[in-house]
Design a protein around this motif. Structure first.
Motif, short mmCIF file in Angstrom:
data_model
loop_
_atom_site.label_atom_id
_atom_site.label_comp_id
_atom_site.label_asym_id
_atom_site.label_seq_id
_atom_site.Cartn_x
_atom_site.Cartn_y
_atom_site.Cartn_z
N ARG A 40 -50.76 -27.01 15.43
CA ARG A 40 -51.08 -25.69 16.01
C ARG A 40 -49.87 -24.76 15.93
O ARG A 40 -50.00 -23.58 15.60
CB ARG A 40 -51.52 -25.85 17.46
CG ARG A 40 -52.90 -26.38 17.61
CD ARG A 40 -53.33 -26.39 19.07
NE ARG A 40 -54.64 -26.99 19.20
CZ ARG A 40 -54.95 -27.93 20.06
NH1 ARG A 40 -54.06 -28.37 20.92
NH2 ARG A 40 -56.17 -28.42 20.10
N CYS A 43 -49.37 -23.55 12.39
CA CYS A 43 -50.35 -22.51 12.07
C CYS A 43 -49.95 -21.17 12.68
O CYS A 43 -49.99 -20.14 12.01
CB CYS A 43 -51.75 -22.91 12.55
SG CYS A 43 -52.53 -24.17 11.55
N ARG A 44 -49.55 -21.18 13.95
CA ARG A 44 -49.11 -19.94 14.60
C ARG A 44 -47.91 -19.34 13.88
O ARG A 44 -47.84 -18.14 13.64
CB ARG A 44 -48.77 -20.19 16.07
CG ARG A 44 -49.95 -20.12 16.99
CD ARG A 44 -49.52 -20.08 18.45
NE ARG A 44 -48.63 -21.18 18.82
CZ ARG A 44 -49.05 -22.37 19.27
NH1 ARG A 44 -50.35 -22.60 19.39
NH2 ARG A 44 -48.19 -23.31 19.58
N GLN A 45 -46.95 -20.19 13.54
CA GLN A 45 -45.72 -19.74 12.88
C GLN A 45 -46.02 -19.04 11.56
O GLN A 45 -45.35 -18.09 11.18
CB GLN A 45 -44.80 -20.94 12.64
CG GLN A 45 -43.53 -20.60 11.90
CD GLN A 45 -42.70 -21.85 11.59
OE1 GLN A 45 -43.08 -22.97 11.93
NE2 GLN A 45 -41.58 -21.65 10.94
N HIS A 46 -47.05 -19.51 10.85
CA HIS A 46 -47.35 -18.98 9.52
C HIS A 46 -48.57 -18.05 9.49
O HIS A 46 -49.01 -17.64 8.42
CB HIS A 46 -47.55 -20.12 8.53
CG HIS A 46 -46.29 -20.89 8.29
ND1 HIS A 46 -45.21 -20.36 7.62
CD2 HIS A 46 -45.92 -22.14 8.66
CE1 HIS A 46 -44.24 -21.25 7.56
NE2 HIS A 46 -44.64 -22.33 8.20
N GLY A 47 -49.11 -17.74 10.65
CA GLY A 47 -50.25 -16.82 10.72
C GLY A 47 -51.52 -17.40 10.12
O GLY A 47 -52.32 -16.68 9.53
N ILE A 48 -51.73 -18.69 10.31
CA ILE A 48 -52.91 -19.37 9.76
C ILE A 48 -53.87 -19.66 10.91
O ILE A 48 -53.47 -20.18 11.95
CB ILE A 48 -52.50 -20.67 9.05
CG1 ILE A 48 -51.65 -20.34 7.83
CG2 ILE A 48 -53.73 -21.49 8.66
CD1 ILE A 48 -50.99 -21.54 7.21
N ASP A 49 -55.12 -19.33 10.71
CA ASP A 49 -56.16 -19.63 11.69
C ASP A 49 -56.52 -21.11 11.56
O ASP A 49 -57.03 -21.54 10.53
CB ASP A 49 -57.38 -18.74 11.42
CG ASP A 49 -58.47 -18.91 12.46
OD1 ASP A 49 -58.69 -20.05 12.94
OD2 ASP A 49 -59.14 -17.91 12.76
N HIS A 63 -51.70 -16.96 0.42
CA HIS A 63 -50.57 -17.14 1.35
C HIS A 63 -49.29 -17.42 0.57
O HIS A 63 -48.68 -18.50 0.71
CB HIS A 63 -50.87 -18.29 2.32
CG HIS A 63 -52.07 -18.05 3.15
ND1 HIS A 63 -52.04 -17.29 4.30
CD2 HIS A 63 -53.36 -18.42 2.99
CE1 HIS A 63 -53.24 -17.23 4.82
NE2 HIS A 63 -54.07 -17.91 4.04
N HIS A 65 -46.34 -16.54 1.00
CA HIS A 65 -45.17 -16.80 1.85
C HIS A 65 -45.01 -18.29 2.15
O HIS A 65 -43.93 -18.73 2.55
CB HIS A 65 -45.26 -16.00 3.15
CG HIS A 65 -46.40 -16.40 4.03
ND1 HIS A 65 -47.71 -16.06 3.77
CD2 HIS A 65 -46.43 -17.14 5.17
CE1 HIS A 65 -48.49 -16.56 4.72
NE2 HIS A 65 -47.74 -17.21 5.58
#
Length: 94
Positions: A40, A43-49, A63, A65
């Motif tokens: 989780r 995912c937050r760090q990389h802007g992934i849902d 993606h 980046h």
């Protein structure tokens, strides 16, 4: 959301490489498989849902980046091996 994060019946192109939660979970860092809170946070760090990652996967090309992240490079290798061989997830040996 399926609890096992199995492949969905998505109509995306077969040539488009997508990484799914099963590929992320296949990474075996020194401390063992990644825990759910760690995934989780990643995912937050990389802007992934996380829900999209689990349900449909994310298109690697959407993606750019992520391509410099050594962890993601290993995830991509696992996804490519699965796509090429049509086999179940290959466990990371590192």
């Amino acid at each position: 959301m399926p609890s096992n994060c199995a492949p969905s019946n998505s109509t995306s192109s077969k040539r488009e490489l997508r990484i799914h939660l099963r590929h992320v979970r296949a990474i075996d860092p020194a401390g063992g498989p990644l825990c759910t809170p760690g995934i989780r946070a990643w995912c937050r760090q990389h802007g992934i849902d996380l829900h999209v990652l689990c349900e449909d996967g994310i298109a690697v090309d959407d993606h750019p980046h992520l391509h410099d992240d050594p962890f993601v490079v290993r995830v991509i290798e696992i996804a490519r091996a699965e796509q090429a061989g049509g086999e179940a997830v290959i466990r990371d040996a590192t």
